[in-house]
Design a protein around this motif. Structure first.
Motif, PDB file in Angstrom:
ATOM      1  N   PHE A  77       2.295  -9.770 -13.220  1.00 40.11           N
ATOM      2  CA  PHE A  77       2.583  -9.940 -11.800  1.00 40.11           C
ATOM      3  C   PHE A  77       3.919  -9.299 -11.426  1.00 40.11           C
ATOM      4  O   PHE A  77       4.015  -8.516 -10.488  1.00 40.11           O
ATOM      5  CB  PHE A  77       2.578 -11.427 -11.437  1.00 40.11           C
ATOM      6  CG  PHE A  77       2.906 -11.682 -10.003  1.00 40.11           C
ATOM      7  CD1 PHE A  77       1.976 -11.433  -9.007  1.00 40.11           C
ATOM      8  CD2 PHE A  77       4.154 -12.149  -9.631  1.00 40.11           C
ATOM      9  CE1 PHE A  77       2.275 -11.657  -7.676  1.00 40.11           C
ATOM     10  CE2 PHE A  77       4.470 -12.375  -8.308  1.00 40.11           C
ATOM     11  CZ  PHE A  77       3.520 -12.124  -7.328  1.00 40.11           C
ATOM     12  N   SER A  78       4.960  -9.622 -12.166  1.00 41.37           N
ATOM     13  CA  SER A  78       6.285  -9.098 -11.834  1.00 41.37           C
ATOM     14  C   SER A  78       6.386  -7.602 -12.131  1.00 41.37           C
ATOM     15  O   SER A  78       7.149  -6.895 -11.471  1.00 41.37           O
ATOM     16  CB  SER A  78       7.375  -9.872 -12.568  1.00 41.37           C
ATOM     17  OG  SER A  78       7.179  -9.821 -13.958  1.00 41.37           O
ATOM     18  N   GLY A  79       5.592  -7.109 -13.075  1.00 47.79           N
ATOM     19  CA  GLY A  79       5.555  -5.658 -13.318  1.00 47.79           C
ATOM     20  C   GLY A  79       5.083  -4.916 -12.078  1.00 47.79           C
ATOM     21  O   GLY A  79       5.601  -3.843 -11.747  1.00 47.79           O
ATOM     22  N   GLY A  80       4.126  -5.496 -11.367  1.00 46.17           N
ATOM     23  CA  GLY A  80       3.677  -4.902 -10.109  1.00 46.17           C
ATOM     24  C   GLY A  80       4.768  -4.895  -9.055  1.00 46.17           C
ATOM     25  O   GLY A  80       4.923  -3.933  -8.300  1.00 46.17           O
TER      26      GLY A  80
ATOM     27  N   SER B  81       0.820  -1.215   0.000  1.00 45.55           N
ATOM     28  CA  SER B  81       0.000   0.000   0.000  1.00 45.55           C
ATOM     29  C   SER B  81       0.855   1.267   0.000  1.00 45.55           C
ATOM     30  O   SER B  81       0.378   2.331  -0.386  1.00 45.55           O
ATOM     31  CB  SER B  81      -0.995  -0.003   1.156  1.00 45.55           C
ATOM     32  OG  SER B  81      -0.344  -0.076   2.390  1.00 45.55           O
ATOM     33  N   THR B  82       2.125   1.162   0.392  1.00 42.66           N
ATOM     34  CA  THR B  82       3.029   2.301   0.242  1.00 42.66           C
ATOM     35  C   THR B  82       3.268   2.576  -1.236  1.00 42.66           C
ATOM     36  O   THR B  82       3.255   3.720  -1.687  1.00 42.66           O
ATOM     37  CB  THR B  82       4.373   2.031   0.958  1.00 42.66           C
ATOM     38  OG1 THR B  82       4.116   1.891   2.352  1.00 42.66           O
ATOM     39  CG2 THR B  82       5.368   3.154   0.737  1.00 42.66           C
ATOM     40  N   ALA B  83       3.467   1.516  -2.000  1.00 40.92           N
ATOM     41  CA  ALA B  83       3.700   1.661  -3.437  1.00 40.92           C
ATOM     42  C   ALA B  83       2.405   1.948  -4.190  1.00 40.92           C
ATOM     43  O   ALA B  83       2.400   2.727  -5.142  1.00 40.92           O
ATOM     44  CB  ALA B  83       4.340   0.395  -3.988  1.00 40.92           C
ATOM     45  N   TYR B  84       1.332   1.316  -3.773  1.00 42.51           N
ATOM     46  CA  TYR B  84       0.043   1.439  -4.452  1.00 42.51           C
ATOM     47  C   TYR B  84      -0.998   1.849  -3.417  1.00 42.51           C
ATOM     48  O   TYR B  84      -1.668   0.997  -2.814  1.00 42.51           O
ATOM     49  CB  TYR B  84      -0.334   0.113  -5.111  1.00 42.51           C
ATOM     50  CG  TYR B  84       0.681  -0.342  -6.132  1.00 42.51           C
ATOM     51  CD1 TYR B  84       0.816   0.312  -7.349  1.00 42.51           C
ATOM     52  CD2 TYR B  84       1.532  -1.425  -5.874  1.00 42.51           C
ATOM     53  CE1 TYR B  84       1.752  -0.093  -8.291  1.00 42.51           C
ATOM     54  CE2 TYR B  84       2.465  -1.836  -6.809  1.00 42.51           C
ATOM     55  CZ  TYR B  84       2.575  -1.169  -8.009  1.00 42.51           C
ATOM     56  OH  TYR B  84       3.500  -1.570  -8.939  1.00 42.51           O
ATOM     57  N   PRO B  85      -1.163   3.164  -3.175  1.00 46.59           N
ATOM     58  CA  PRO B  85      -2.048   3.643  -2.105  1.00 46.59           C
ATOM     59  C   PRO B  85      -3.488   3.135  -2.170  1.00 46.59           C
ATOM     60  O   PRO B  85      -4.138   2.996  -1.134  1.00 46.59           O
ATOM     61  CB  PRO B  85      -2.002   5.165  -2.272  1.00 46.59           C
ATOM     62  CG  PRO B  85      -0.683   5.428  -2.923  1.00 46.59           C
ATOM     63  CD  PRO B  85      -0.444   4.254  -3.828  1.00 46.59           C
ATOM     64  N   PHE B  86      -3.990   2.804  -3.348  1.00 46.31           N
ATOM     65  CA  PHE B  86      -5.368   2.312  -3.445  1.00 46.31           C
ATOM     66  C   PHE B  86      -5.551   0.995  -2.681  1.00 46.31           C
ATOM     67  O   PHE B  86      -6.676   0.620  -2.344  1.00 46.31           O
ATOM     68  CB  PHE B  86      -5.798   2.159  -4.907  1.00 46.31           C
ATOM     69  CG  PHE B  86      -5.101   1.042  -5.643  1.00 46.31           C
ATOM     70  CD1 PHE B  86      -5.645  -0.229  -5.663  1.00 46.31           C
ATOM     71  CD2 PHE B  86      -3.915   1.278  -6.331  1.00 46.31           C
ATOM     72  CE1 PHE B  86      -5.006  -1.258  -6.345  1.00 46.31           C
ATOM     73  CE2 PHE B  86      -3.277   0.262  -7.013  1.00 46.31           C
ATOM     74  CZ  PHE B  86      -3.823  -1.011  -7.023  1.00 46.31           C
TER      75      PHE B  86
ATOM     76  N   ALA C 240      14.276  -5.782  -5.984  1.00 40.18           N
ATOM     77  CA  ALA C 240      14.894  -5.479  -7.278  1.00 40.18           C
ATOM     78  C   ALA C 240      15.162  -6.738  -8.088  1.00 40.18           C
ATOM     79  O   ALA C 240      15.092  -6.718  -9.314  1.00 40.18           O
ATOM     80  CB  ALA C 240      16.201  -4.706  -7.067  1.00 40.18           C
ATOM     81  N   LYS C 241      15.426  -7.839  -7.421  1.00 40.26           N
ATOM     82  CA  LYS C 241      15.713  -9.075  -8.130  1.00 40.26           C
ATOM     83  C   LYS C 241      14.519  -9.553  -8.952  1.00 40.26           C
ATOM     84  O   LYS C 241      14.676 -10.351  -9.860  1.00 40.26           O
ATOM     85  CB  LYS C 241      16.167 -10.156  -7.161  1.00 40.26           C
ATOM     86  CG  LYS C 241      15.079 -10.473  -6.158  1.00 40.26           C
ATOM     87  CD  LYS C 241      15.059 -11.904  -5.751  1.00 40.26           C
ATOM     88  CE  LYS C 241      13.987 -12.177  -4.754  1.00 40.26           C
ATOM     89  NZ  LYS C 241      12.629 -11.996  -5.238  1.00 40.26           N
ATOM     90  N   ASP C 242      13.341  -9.060  -8.673  1.00 34.22           N
ATOM     91  CA  ASP C 242      12.156  -9.497  -9.406  1.00 34.22           C
ATOM     92  C   ASP C 242      12.156  -9.037 -10.859  1.00 34.22           C
ATOM     93  O   ASP C 242      11.324  -9.483 -11.642  1.00 34.22           O
ATOM     94  CB  ASP C 242      10.883  -9.033  -8.691  1.00 34.22           C
ATOM     95  CG  ASP C 242      10.712  -9.716  -7.335  1.00 34.22           C
ATOM     96  OD1 ASP C 242      11.187 -10.858  -7.190  1.00 34.22           O
ATOM     97  OD2 ASP C 242      10.129  -9.112  -6.429  1.00 34.22           O
ATOM     98  N   VAL C 243      13.096  -8.206 -11.214  1.00 36.75           N
ATOM     99  CA  VAL C 243      13.188  -7.763 -12.605  1.00 36.75           C
ATOM    100  C   VAL C 243      13.476  -8.949 -13.530  1.00 36.75           C
ATOM    101  O   VAL C 243      13.067  -8.943 -14.688  1.00 36.75           O
ATOM    102  CB  VAL C 243      14.223  -6.622 -12.760  1.00 36.75           C
ATOM    103  CG1 VAL C 243      15.644  -7.131 -12.636  1.00 36.75           C
ATOM    104  CG2 VAL C 243      14.021  -5.883 -14.063  1.00 36.75           C
TER     105      VAL C 243
END
Length: 142
Positions: free
Chosen positions: A89-92, A43-48, A119-122
């Motif tokens: 999914f990984s884009g999120g 929720s810090t990254a995506y407040p909604f 960061a490794k999720d790239v």
């Protein structure tokens, strides 16, 4: 037309699928503290997402990870479909890395020690994009 997986796509699908499936299964019975921590970060990254119940958020996240992992592991799921699910999914996850303060060194994309696990999720985004692009370039989507 029957789907036939290409042999060279199996290693990244199996490795990534097993990793994500395990992550989803491990979140199935997350305790309140784990749910609160995961929800807080998201929720810090995506407040909604802030209005969602943390435990329900983690249950939904768990189901999503299980679905994406299974899609990658099951060779009957076309690579275009599995790759698109993985890329979304990984884009999120990459979006979280880019939006959460303290994940990156100031003025750049290099991860801080705190940001390294996200960061490794790239690499997952790269695998998903590769699966989709190969099918698009070869005219296969299912």
């Amino acid at each position: 037309m029957r789907f036939r997986p290409r042999l060279h796509q199996l290693p990244p699908r199996l490795a990534t699928g097993a990793f994500i499936l395990n992550s989803g299964l491990s979140k199935r019975n997350a305790d309140k503290d784990t749910a609160a921590a995961l929800h807080g970060m998201a929720s810090t990254a995506y407040p909604f997402l802030g209005s969602r119940d943390p435990e329900e958020f983690v249950r939904t996240l768990s189901r999503a990870e299980i679905a994406v992992g299974a899609a990658l592991l099951l060779p009957v799921v076309p690579s275009f479909v599995a790759g698109a699910a993985l890329a979304a999914f990984s884009g999120g996850l990459v979006g979280m890395y880019l939006r959460i303060p303290g994940m990156r060194e100031e003025g750049g994309l290099r991860p801080t020690e705190q940001g390294l696990p996200v960061a490794k999720d790239v690499w997952m985004l790269g695998i998903g994009a590769g699966l989709v692009l190969e099918d698009l370039l070869n005219g296969r989507r299912g």
